[in-house]
Structure formats: structure tokens, C-alpha cells
Design an enzyme around this catalytic site. Structure first.
Site, PDB file in Angstrom:
ATOM      1  N   TRP A  43      30.616   6.262 -16.242  1.00  0.00           N
ATOM      2  CA  TRP A  43      31.572   7.203 -16.830  1.00  0.00           C
ATOM      3  C   TRP A  43      32.269   7.945 -15.701  1.00  0.00           C
ATOM      4  O   TRP A  43      31.985   7.676 -14.535  1.00  0.00           O
ATOM      5  CB  TRP A  43      30.830   8.167 -17.775  1.00  0.00           C
ATOM      6  CG  TRP A  43      31.705   8.546 -18.937  1.00  0.00           C
ATOM      7  CD1 TRP A  43      32.446   9.690 -19.056  1.00  0.00           C
ATOM      8  CD2 TRP A  43      31.955   7.770 -20.114  1.00  0.00           C
ATOM      9  NE1 TRP A  43      33.136   9.667 -20.251  1.00  0.00           N
ATOM     10  CE2 TRP A  43      32.857   8.516 -20.912  1.00  0.00           C
ATOM     11  CE3 TRP A  43      31.516   6.534 -20.569  1.00  0.00           C
ATOM     12  CZ2 TRP A  43      33.332   8.046 -22.143  1.00  0.00           C
ATOM     13  CZ3 TRP A  43      31.978   6.075 -21.798  1.00  0.00           C
ATOM     14  CH2 TRP A  43      32.872   6.826 -22.567  1.00  0.00           C
ATOM     15  N   ASP A  44      33.158   8.882 -16.052  1.00  0.00           N
ATOM     16  CA  ASP A  44      33.867   9.541 -14.940  1.00  0.00           C
ATOM     17  C   ASP A  44      33.011  10.604 -14.251  1.00  0.00           C
ATOM     18  O   ASP A  44      33.453  11.244 -13.319  1.00  0.00           O
ATOM     19  CB  ASP A  44      35.252  10.073 -15.350  1.00  0.00           C
ATOM     20  CG  ASP A  44      35.230  11.052 -16.499  1.00  0.00           C
ATOM     21  OD1 ASP A  44      34.140  11.424 -16.957  1.00  0.00           O
ATOM     22  OD2 ASP A  44      36.334  11.447 -16.955  1.00  0.00           O
ATOM     23  N   TRP A  45      31.775  10.768 -14.684  1.00  0.00           N
ATOM     24  CA  TRP A  45      30.818  11.640 -13.993  1.00  0.00           C
ATOM     25  C   TRP A  45      29.478  10.944 -13.774  1.00  0.00           C
ATOM     26  O   TRP A  45      28.508  11.587 -13.360  1.00  0.00           O
ATOM     27  CB  TRP A  45      30.575  12.930 -14.785  1.00  0.00           C
ATOM     28  CG  TRP A  45      30.591  12.703 -16.269  1.00  0.00           C
ATOM     29  CD1 TRP A  45      31.602  13.045 -17.120  1.00  0.00           C
ATOM     30  CD2 TRP A  45      29.602  12.031 -17.078  1.00  0.00           C
ATOM     31  NE1 TRP A  45      31.300  12.642 -18.411  1.00  0.00           N
ATOM     32  CE2 TRP A  45      30.087  12.011 -18.411  1.00  0.00           C
ATOM     33  CE3 TRP A  45      28.372  11.449 -16.808  1.00  0.00           C
ATOM     34  CZ2 TRP A  45      29.375  11.424 -19.468  1.00  0.00           C
ATOM     35  CZ3 TRP A  45      27.667  10.856 -17.861  1.00  0.00           C
ATOM     36  CH2 TRP A  45      28.171  10.865 -19.171  1.00  0.00           C
ATOM     37  N   ASN A  86      33.894  10.697 -30.319  1.00  0.00           N
ATOM     38  CA  ASN A  86      34.578  11.471 -29.293  1.00  0.00           C
ATOM     39  C   ASN A  86      35.907  10.805 -28.922  1.00  0.00           C
ATOM     40  O   ASN A  86      35.910   9.679 -28.397  1.00  0.00           O
ATOM     41  CB  ASN A  86      33.716  11.565 -28.032  1.00  0.00           C
ATOM     42  CG  ASN A  86      34.467  12.176 -26.859  1.00  0.00           C
ATOM     43  OD1 ASN A  86      34.725  13.372 -26.833  1.00  0.00           O
ATOM     44  ND2 ASN A  86      34.859  11.350 -25.895  1.00  0.00           N
ATOM     45  N   GLU A  87      37.004  11.462 -29.252  1.00  0.00           N
ATOM     46  CA  GLU A  87      38.351  11.135 -28.764  1.00  0.00           C
ATOM     47  C   GLU A  87      38.915   9.804 -29.236  1.00  0.00           C
ATOM     48  O   GLU A  87      39.880   9.313 -28.650  1.00  0.00           O
ATOM     49  CB  GLU A  87      38.391  11.211 -27.224  1.00  0.00           C
ATOM     50  CG  GLU A  87      38.111  12.614 -26.708  1.00  0.00           C
ATOM     51  CD  GLU A  87      38.258  12.791 -25.201  1.00  0.00           C
ATOM     52  OE1 GLU A  87      38.309  11.781 -24.490  1.00  0.00           O
ATOM     53  OE2 GLU A  87      38.333  13.947 -24.750  1.00  0.00           O
ATOM     54  N   GLU A 131      36.638  21.014 -25.729  1.00  0.00           N
ATOM     55  CA  GLU A 131      36.484  20.447 -24.380  1.00  0.00           C
ATOM     56  C   GLU A 131      37.614  20.941 -23.507  1.00  0.00           C
ATOM     57  O   GLU A 131      38.776  20.919 -23.918  1.00  0.00           O
ATOM     58  CB  GLU A 131      36.608  18.916 -24.405  1.00  0.00           C
ATOM     59  CG  GLU A 131      35.342  18.167 -24.608  1.00  0.00           C
ATOM     60  CD  GLU A 131      35.504  16.672 -24.300  1.00  0.00           C
ATOM     61  OE1 GLU A 131      36.316  16.311 -23.431  1.00  0.00           O
ATOM     62  OE2 GLU A 131      34.822  15.887 -24.963  1.00  0.00           O
TER      63      GLU A 131
HETATM   64  C1  BMA Z   1      36.641  13.975 -21.991  1.00  0.00           C
HETATM   65  C2  BMA Z   1      35.223  13.696 -22.361  1.00  0.00           C
HETATM   66  C3  BMA Z   1      34.592  12.714 -21.432  1.00  0.00           C
HETATM   67  C4  BMA Z   1      35.026  12.911 -20.026  1.00  0.00           C
HETATM   68  C5  BMA Z   1      35.706  14.232 -19.836  1.00  0.00           C
HETATM   69  C6  BMA Z   1      36.223  14.445 -18.450  1.00  0.00           C
HETATM   70  O1  BMA Z   1      37.465  12.928 -22.232  1.00  0.00           O
HETATM   71  O2  BMA Z   1      35.132  13.347 -23.692  1.00  0.00           O
HETATM   72  O3  BMA Z   1      34.921  11.429 -21.849  1.00  0.00           O
HETATM   73  O4  BMA Z   1      33.967  12.774 -19.180  1.00  0.00           O
HETATM   74  O5  BMA Z   1      36.775  14.352 -20.694  1.00  0.00           O
HETATM   75  O6  BMA Z   1      37.199  13.499 -18.118  1.00  0.00           O
END
Ligand code: BMA
Length: 924
Positions: A223-225, A497-498, A593
Site C-alpha cells: 500500500w502507499d504506507w 473504502n473509496e 480522512e
Molecule cells: C486514502 C486511504 C488509503 C491511503 C490514504 C493515503 O485513499 O483510503 O487508501 O493510504 O488515502 O493515500
């Protein structure tokens, strides 16, 4: 194979075969019933001779890879990576580039084997079952060489019939896993009809392709983290169960107050979901007990293959209410639900008991029409009434605490969740790309008063909707909803999510075939997931995060703009603009978020790197940064307000930059979060009335740059200390619009009578304010944000004799008389630190005292104003009472709370204190 038999024999002694027998519990329950229901005495005396018997298969198993070149012991529950590390075959998978170097592990196919010894008595039970609470993920299960079943979804509890395959004495059980990587790839190849994107994570994540084709933790493919490990293993409990008639598999308890106005009496519905086994039908008595409340209810139950659940309703006249942290106590009551079956012969009897800690609370998600001043329709509200109180939700998003769930112990969860509460939050969102967390997670949330927004595990992707996939998802959702629904902490479900916004904004190139994917969206999230959720839980459930709620539904579940601030929740990320400028932020109903990255401390990075890696652009740093342009975005944000470090010493420069990224991150979240809190009572052109700020993200999965406020292993970043202040229950917060400053008083739970708003103007050059004002206010209602002070900034500065903005800053603080409360001193910067004039290099002296046990007091003294005072105690586990603060006074006391036993000497040795200008200390 011979080797295995030998290995298995050698380990047999170590095998952990605990027998869990619910008899004892059952007997207690039976005796309580005798007192209450005399008429049932005769029936009950016959009961309780035999109960469901469970044999735990946790402990050591043998683990081998496909070509049998590796044979090692492996602990169950667990996974292959940690087993290989324990056996000394691999090093710490988190070190350096091991996420990629050890990918071979995830490409291999691993088999777990062990023997189980079975008695003839066990075999006389009508049902002998293998219960696997979690298999990760694709596996074939055999007993004595005969296939008994397969698993395809890590989020499902599997049950297999062992009756026909087990024999008296030793039996061999094998669980042969297939690589999740090759399975997902095969599934993707087989899905010929149309694309189900995205195919692969961006290159920068060094990830694995097609996680959306397997029901497994989506972020385990990177993932991005986080890293891509895609482990395999028996990740949850596994056991053998024997019973005759039926056992209770799940219990869902729901409490609803009789009236909308009062929280007592409550009407309780308890639904027991049974496993009937081989019986065609079976009957018995179901009983629910709140012992402490002296409430007990029972009913006769008749189960058939068609009807395997039973609901009963009863009343609780008086119970203390469960509240989120900061709003009241977290009263929990044990609810014991038991089923007793009296068969015809004395051998034909079962008892089965489930116990849960239940909290009485009411949750309502209010999505009602909002009208602005001009009386124009302005969309819908989106806020939670908890126990009839409109509640501003303050929290942070939760990601898996480790790539290897077997390393996530209860104490680790407690530390993280306690840290959330210690920073004045009371909410988390279990994000849809991770896992449904273990029971301990929700139990801790119940105990600490953390409300949970629970996503279903679908994130940032399109998903297949073939029959096999949907039926697996349906089981997953039913099981998880039933497992979690009774926790008072859970307040809402979200289907994914998203994925609504991803489809609408064409993130994955689906625009040409929009209606096809929209249809799939409805099939999966609405007709499969939400339907199953609503059948099992009365809690609010949304179709996606972000979404527009009823407006999304009206627009066919994929709204034109799922991030519309007039509806539902929003996710907002902006790395291009200045985060100090609050006009860049949306004015949503609920921010679920938002965030910015920072680097974790060198102390944390050291665990997985070496000296040559310690610079922002090293190969190691680039490898750990999984977010495209992440480092550049951080540096862009920093250099808007701070001079970058140019230290000649590379390590020193890296440490300075880490510190700057943490300062910058902390400030960005402060600006954005206070913006959302200030908007809770205001409608601006139909936008605003913001009732939630849940930032991205609370915790880290490994040692890497990310949006987290807490580093892997628990260390608080500066952001987490800032969260404690920007989420304080009472806060004074300022904002400038067109050179006019407005200072708001923000409260959560407390109404304030006779408060005072204190405003001071300071010069950077002096530790005494240039001027201070006190503004008394009479009454302030709870859960509101009101601007009590509005004035042109230039007038304020001129009255204080501040020569220019660059020379000064402001502080705001509110004190309440009833109740007596003080908000944190909230600094307001009038200029960037590049332009600030008057700051002097402070030499901060410190001394340390042990107050008691693990609490230490640190006295700081400084001859000048010190911005971003940062204390660190490398090597010691703990946190400070305050950190990263603007030190305006000459002396200041901070406490250190050690999490593990620590001596005064150790703290003295380790403690280091710095402030902003130290970044430039070693430069010419
Ligand atoms: C959103 C989250 C994650 C991601 C974060 C940072 O999209 O739902 O998918 O890690 O942003 O990019």
C-alpha cells in the site's frame, strides 16, 4: 515424509492440546435458573451432564514448503514469515529491502501438518467438527490423507465435518496453502469477460498484483504506507469441537431505549445463531442472563435445518449508559447466553454458552435536510447522535498494526488505543484495506470508550462479482457482522473504502464502461453487503466512504460527486497547496480522512536500516517511501514555512529533516482539524456543520514515512502530541479571513457558564506578552463552536505595539469558571518561520526527577522563546505529557510516563531536548 513423522513425534510433547469445556459455566447458569424458574427445575436437572467439548489445536505444527527443502516448526496461530524468522531461515522481514528479497516466501506453497490424538469417547459424539477461525487464505485441508475441505477467504470461519475421517488414536491433519499471489493471478487470468482494475499497485510500492481477486487483507499486497508480504498461515484459532444437538455460533444483542428521549428502560433483542450439525432438528432452552442487573430471560427453542437462529426480546428497566471517552463512563455488563438441550437419553444432551460484555448505548446517524440562511435546500446533515447527544466525532483511521497479525498482541493494541484516547480522541475507523480486527481490539475499544466506524474489507479497487466471489463475500459479511455487532464501540458500518469515488472519478480507467461497473457496485455493496449487514445489525450502514448517503442512493449509488461537502463524509488530500491556508479545505458534513506524511524518528528507522541509509534520498529511503512524490511533497510543504537543513553531516541533516517533516505534519493537521471543529455550528453557503474529524492515520504497519501519528512500536510523532491539543475538549481556535481574526471557543461535552477568552500578542524576542486581553462570556452551550472575538488583525497588532506581523505571534486560551476548565495555550502564527524576526537561539537546560514509579518530571528552562521544543528518550519506551510545543515562558515542566520499567539514570542518560533553531546550529 519420514522427516515429518520424526519431527512431529519430537514435538508431540510440546503440542498444546488444551481442552476447553463449557460445563462449569453451564452449571452455574443452570443453578441460577433453578432459583428463578422453579417450574423448569425438572428439565434442568436432566441438563448439564454433557457439554460441547473443544480441543484447541493451537501450538506447534510442522511447516514445509512445496519442494520440501524447508521443514520447520511453526506456531499456530501464525504465519509462514514469522515461522521462518523464528527458525532462523530468514532475518527480520522488515529490515532493509527484505519485503522484496523475501517475496519468494509468498510465491511458495506452504503446508502445515500435525497429529491429533482422538479418544473413542470423542468419536461417539454426533458431530465432530474442525473449526478454523481464520485461514490465510487459499488452502486444501486433509485429514489422514482425505480431503475434508478448502478455504478461499481469510475473513471467514470455516467448519469441516471430521466425523467420517477421524479414527481413534493418532490422526494427521494437513492444511496445504497455495500462494496467494499465484491464486490471485490465476483468478485474474480466468476473468476474461472484462477488466476488474487496478491490475497492480504503482511501482513505487514494490507490490503484488490483483489483490482484488482474493479475499485477503488488501494491503498485504502493498500500500502507499506498507509492504507487500502476502503471507500464508493459520492466522486464527483452530480447534476440534464435538457436540450432539446444536451449539451457539454467534450472538447478536441489541438494546434500544423505549423512548427517544430517555435512555432507560431498554428493550433488548438477543439473537442466537446455532450450528445444528447432523441433527435434523433439535430443541432446548435458550437463556440470556445479565447477572449483575438481575435480569434473566429464557425461551424454548426448536431448531430445524431451515431455522437455525432464534431471537428473544426482553426488558432491562435500569442500566448505566455506555459513553464514548470524555463523555461519560464505559459501563459494561456481562451478558451470558446459554443453550441447553435435554435429549431423550442422558447421552443426547448438549449445552453451549457465549459470554459477552455488553454496553447500553443508543446510536443514530442523522441525515436530514439542511436549509441555509436563505432557506435554500443545502443537502443533508451527517452526524451521530450518541445517547441522544449530537456528537462531534474526533478520531484517527486505523490500519493493520503489523504485516504479520500474529505479532499483534493485546498489549500492543492496548498501547495504541490508549494513546488514541490520551490524545483526546474517542473514535477510530477500521479502514477497508486491512483486516476485521481481532476480538481484543473491539474489547479494548469497548473498555476505553472508542467508537468504531467499521469498513468492510474492500478498498481502492473494482471487484469481481461472479457467483463464487459473491457467496464468499456474503458469508464473510454475515459472520463479521454477527461477531462485531454487539460491541457498544461499533457505531457504523461502511461497505467499502473509496470505491464509489474511484468509479465516479475514473481512477482506474473504467469510464468507458461506467454502467457495467456501476451495476457491479450495486450488486456487491448494496445487494450483497448492505443487505447482509442490515439483516444482522440495526446500526447505521453507509454504502461507501466517502459517499453522499441517501443522495448517492438517489443517484444510483454512484453519485456525481461522492465528495460533495453537502452530503455524507469526505476524504480530502491536497499536497499542492499551503496547508496553513485553511481556505483550501472543504467545509464538509464529516471529514473521515485527511492528512499529510512525515518521516518516523531515526530511533525507529535504525531498527531496520544502517548508517549509510540515513538520508532522504538514499536507496533505502526511496524504497520505504511508497507514496509517489511523497518526499517532494513533504519538502515543498516544509520550505513554505521553514528553512531546510543544510547540515554538512548527512545523518544530522536527515535527523533535522525528520524533525522538520514532523513539525510540518503536526501543523498541517492542526490547521485542518481546527478548521473542521470550528465549523461544527456554522453553515456557510450551505456548507459546514462539520460533525467529525477522523484523520488519516493513527498507526504504522512498519518503519516508513507515512501519514501516521504513531510510529511502528508505539512512539508518538509530534502530530500525536498536537492531536492532544487540537482535539482538546475545550479549545480556543483562531482563523483569519480578509485580515480579520475570529477566535472561537469550541467545546465538546461541557456547557460553560462565565468563561473567559484570553488573547495575547507576543513578540518573538520576548518571554512576556506585549499585550493581553480577557474577554468574559456568559454562556456557551455544549458541542458548539462560537466566535466570541472578531477584530482586524492589524488593529490588534497596533494596539499591542507590535511593529509588524513577522515580529509577533498570538496565543489563545479559554478558561471556564463552571466547570473549572482550561484549554491548552493555542499559538497562532502570523508569519512563516522563514520570515519571523526576533527569534533567538535558546539554550534549553533540563533536569529530571522521579516522581513515582514510572512517572518522571522534567524541568526545562530557556532564556528565549523556543518553538517546537522536542524531547526524545531514545531506547526508552514511553511518552511525554507534552511535546513539540512552543515554549513561551522561562521554565516549563513536562512529565515522562515510561511504559516499561525505567530508572532515573536511564532517563537522564537518554533524554535529549531541542528546538527549531537547533536545526541550523551546525551550519555556517
Ligand atoms: C486514502 C486511504 C488509503 C491511503 C490514504 C493515503 O485513499 O483510503 O487508501 O493510504 O488515502 O493515500
Amino acid at each position: 515424509m519420514h522427516d515429518f513423522v520424526k519431527l512431529l513425534k519430537a514435538w508431540r510433547l510440546a503440542l498444546n492440546e488444551r481442552v476447553i469445556n463449557s460445563c462449569a459455566l453451564h452449571r452455574q447458569q443452570a443453578s441460577a435458573m433453578r432459583l428463578k424458574y422453579l417450574g423448569l427445575i425438572i428439565v434442568l436437572l436432566v441438563i448439564s451432564t454433557r457439554a460441547e467439548v473443544k480441543v484447541d489445536l493451537g501450538g506447534l505444527w510442522a511447516l514445509t514448503n512445496a519442494n520440501r527443502s524447508i521443514s520447520i516448526p511453526a506456531t499456530v496461530p501464525g504465519g509462514v514469515y514469522t515461522a521462518l524468522q523464528t527458525a532462523g531461515i530468514i532475518n527480520d522481514p522488515y529490515t532493509e529491502y527484505n519485503d522484496v528479497l523475501y517475496r519468494w516466501v509468498a510465491y511458495d506453497n506452504w503446508t502445515y501438518t500435525r497429529t491429533i490424538s482422538v479418544t473413542s469417547k470423542q468419536l461417539t459424539s454426533k458431530n465432530v467438527r474442525l473449526i478454523c477461525e481464520g485461514l490465510d487464505t487459499i488452502s486444501l485441508i486433509t485429514v489422514n490423507g482425505k480431503t475434508i475441505g478448502r478455504s478461499k477467504n481469510m475473513f471467514i470461519r470455516y467448519e469441516f465435518d471430521l466425523k467420517a475421517v477421524l479414527k481413534e488414536g493418532n490422526n494427521t491433519i494437513s492444511i496445504a496453502f497455495q500462494s496467494a499471489i499465484t491464486y490471485a493471478l490465476d483468478k485474474w487470468k480466468a476473468h476474461k469477460a472484462y477488466d476488474v482494475p487496478p491490475d497492480c499497485p504503482p511501482d513505487v510500492q514494490h507490490g503484488i498484483c490483483h489483490p482484488n481477486f482474493i479475499r485477503k487483507e488488501q494491503s498485504s499486497f502493498a500500500w502507499d504506507w506498507g509492504p507487500g508480504f502476502a503471507s500464508q498461515g493459520i492466522w486464527k484459532d483452530i480447534r476440534i469441537e464435538t457436540f450432539d444437538c446444536a451449539v451457539i455460533r454467534d450472538v447478536v444483542a441489541t438494546a434500544i431505549p423505549f423512548t427517544d428521549l430517555h435512555l432507560t428502560p431498554w428493550s433488548i433483542q438477543v439473537t442466537a445463531f446455532f450450528e445444528l450439525g447432523a441433527s435434523v432438528s433439535c430443541s432446548g432452552i435458550l437463556q440470556a442472563d445479565f447477572k449483575v442487573l438481575n435480569v434473566s430471560h429464557s425461551a424454548t427453542v426448536k431448531l430445524t435445518k431451515q431455522k437455525t437462529n432464534f431471537s428473544m426480546k426482553f426488558q432491562v428497566q435500569k442500566a448505566k449508559t455506555w459513553w464514548p471517552a470524555g463523555f461519560g463512563d464505559q459501563q459494561l455488563y456481562q451478558l451470558q447466553v446459554s443453550f441447553s438441550n435435554g435429549g431423550r437419553s442422558s447421552d443426547d444432551q448438549d449445552s453451549s454458552t457465549k459470554s459477552l460484555l455488553f454496553g447500553f448505548r443508543r446510536v443514530e446517524l442523522v441525515e436530514k435536510s439542511v436549509t441555509d440562511i436563505k432557506n435554500d435546500a443545502a443537502g443533508l446533515s451527517f452526524f451521530f447522535n450518541i445517547n441522544n447527544q449530537r456528537t462531534f466525532i474526533k478520531g484517527a483511521n486505523w490500519i493493520p498494526a503489523d504485516a504479520f497479525q500474529e505479532r499483534v498482541s493485546r498489549p500492543r493494541l492496548e498501547r495504541l488505543l490508549q494513546s488514541l484516547v490520551d490524545a483526546n480522541m474517542h473514535a477510530t475507523r477500521v479502514w477497508g484495506g486491512g483486516v476485521y480486527e481481532q476480538d481484543a481490539f473491539y474489547e479494548i475499544c469497548d473498555a476505553l470508550g472508542i467508537v468504531v466506524w467499521q469498513d468492510f474489507m474492500f478498498a481502492c479497487a473494482m471487484y469481481p462479482v461472479d457467483e463464487e466471489f459473491l457467496s464468499s463475500v456474503k458469508s464473510e459479511v454475515i459472520q463479521q457482522t454477527r461477531r462485531l455487532a454487539s460491541h457498544p464501540s461499533i457505531i457504523a458500518w461502511s461497505a467499502n473504502n473509496e470505491n464509489e469515488v474511484a468509479l465516479r472519478q475514473n481512477w482506474y480507467g473504467t469510464a468507458n464502461n461506467f454502467s457495467l461497473y456501476q451495476k457491479d457496485f450495486v450488486t456487491l455493496y448494496i445487494n450483497t453487503i448492505l443487505d447482509a449487514v442490515r439483516e444482522n445489525s440495526k446500526l447505521p450502514a453507509v454504502s461507501s466512504s466517502p459517499s453522499n448517503g441517501p443522495e448517492s442512493e438517489a443517484e444510483g449509488w454512484v453519485a456525481q460527486d461522492p465528495t460533495d461537502p453537502h452530503y455524507g463524509d469526505v476524504h480530502y488530500y491536497n499536497y499542492n497547496d499551503d496547508c496553513w491556508n485553511t481556505s483550501i479545505y472543504p467545509k464538509p458534513r464529516f471529514a473521515s480522512e485527511y492528512g499529510f506524511q512525515s518521516w518516523p524518528s531515526l530511533e525507529t528507522l535504525r531498527q531496520v536500516s544502517k548508517a549509510g541509509d540515513w538520508s532522504m534520498d538514499s536507496n533505502f529511503s526511496m524504497h520505504r517511501q511508497h507514496h509517489q512524490n511523497g518526499n517532494k511533497q513533504m519538502m515543498d510543504q516544509i520550505t513554505r514555512h521553514f528553512v531546510d537543513s543544510t547540515s554538512r553531516n548527512t545523518t544530522q541533516r536527515f535527523m533535522n529533516r525528520i524533525y522538520l517533516t514532523q513539525i510540518s505534519q503536526a501543523l498541517c493537521y492542526k490547521y485542518e482539524t481546527e478548521h473542521y471543529r470550528r465549523l461544527q455550528s456554522t453553515l456557510i453557503d450551505g456548507e459546514g456543520m462539520t460533525m467529525g474529524a477522523v484523520y488519516w492515520q493513527l498507526n504504522d504497519i512498519w518503519q516508513a514515512p507515512s501519514w501516521a501519528s504513531i510510529e511502528y512500536q508505539g512512539k508518538w510523532k509530534m502530530l500525536h502530541y498536537y492531536a492532544k491539543d487540537f482535539f482538546a475538549p475545550l479549545l480556543a481556535s483562531g482563523v483569519e479571513n480578509n485580515d480579520v481574526l475570529s477566535v472561537y471557543v469550541i467545546t465538546d461535552v461541557h456547557p460553560i457558564l462565565n468563561g473567559t477568552l484570553n488573547i495575547s500578542v507576543w513578540s518573538w524576542a520576548s518571554q512576556t506578552p506585549l499585550k493581553s486581553w480577557q474577554f468574559p462570556f456568559k454562556q456557551h452551550v455544549r458541542q458548539s463552536a462560537v466566535a466570541y472575538y472578531v477584530r482586524k488583525t492589524a488593529d490588534i497588532l497596533s494596539e499591542a505595539n507590535c511593529p509588524k506581523r513577522e515580529a509577533c505571534f498570538l496565543t489563545f486560551q479559554v478558561t471556564g469558571i463552571t466547570p473549572s476548565l482550561t484549554s491548552p495555550l493555542n499559538p497562532y502564527f502570523l508569519t512563516s518561520f522563514i520570515k519571523a524576526v526576533g527569534l533567538k537561539q535558546p539554550k534549553i537546560a533540563h533536569s529530571v526527577l522521579q516522581i513515582e514509579g514510572d512517572t518522571f518530571s522534567i524541568q526545562l528552562s530557556s532564556p528565549a522563546i523556543a518553538p517546537f521544543v522536542w524531547l526524545e528518550a531514545p531506547g526508552l519506551q514511553g511518552r511525554f505529557s507534552d511535546n513539540g510545543f512552543l515554549m513561551v515562558e522561562e521554565s516549563h515542566t513536562v512529565e515522562f510516563y515510561a511504559w516499561t520499567s525505567t530508572t532515573l539514570e536511564e532517563l537522564k542518560q537518554s533524554l535529549a531536548v531541542k528546538s527549531l533553531l537547533d536545526v541550523y546550529n551546525d551550519e555556517e
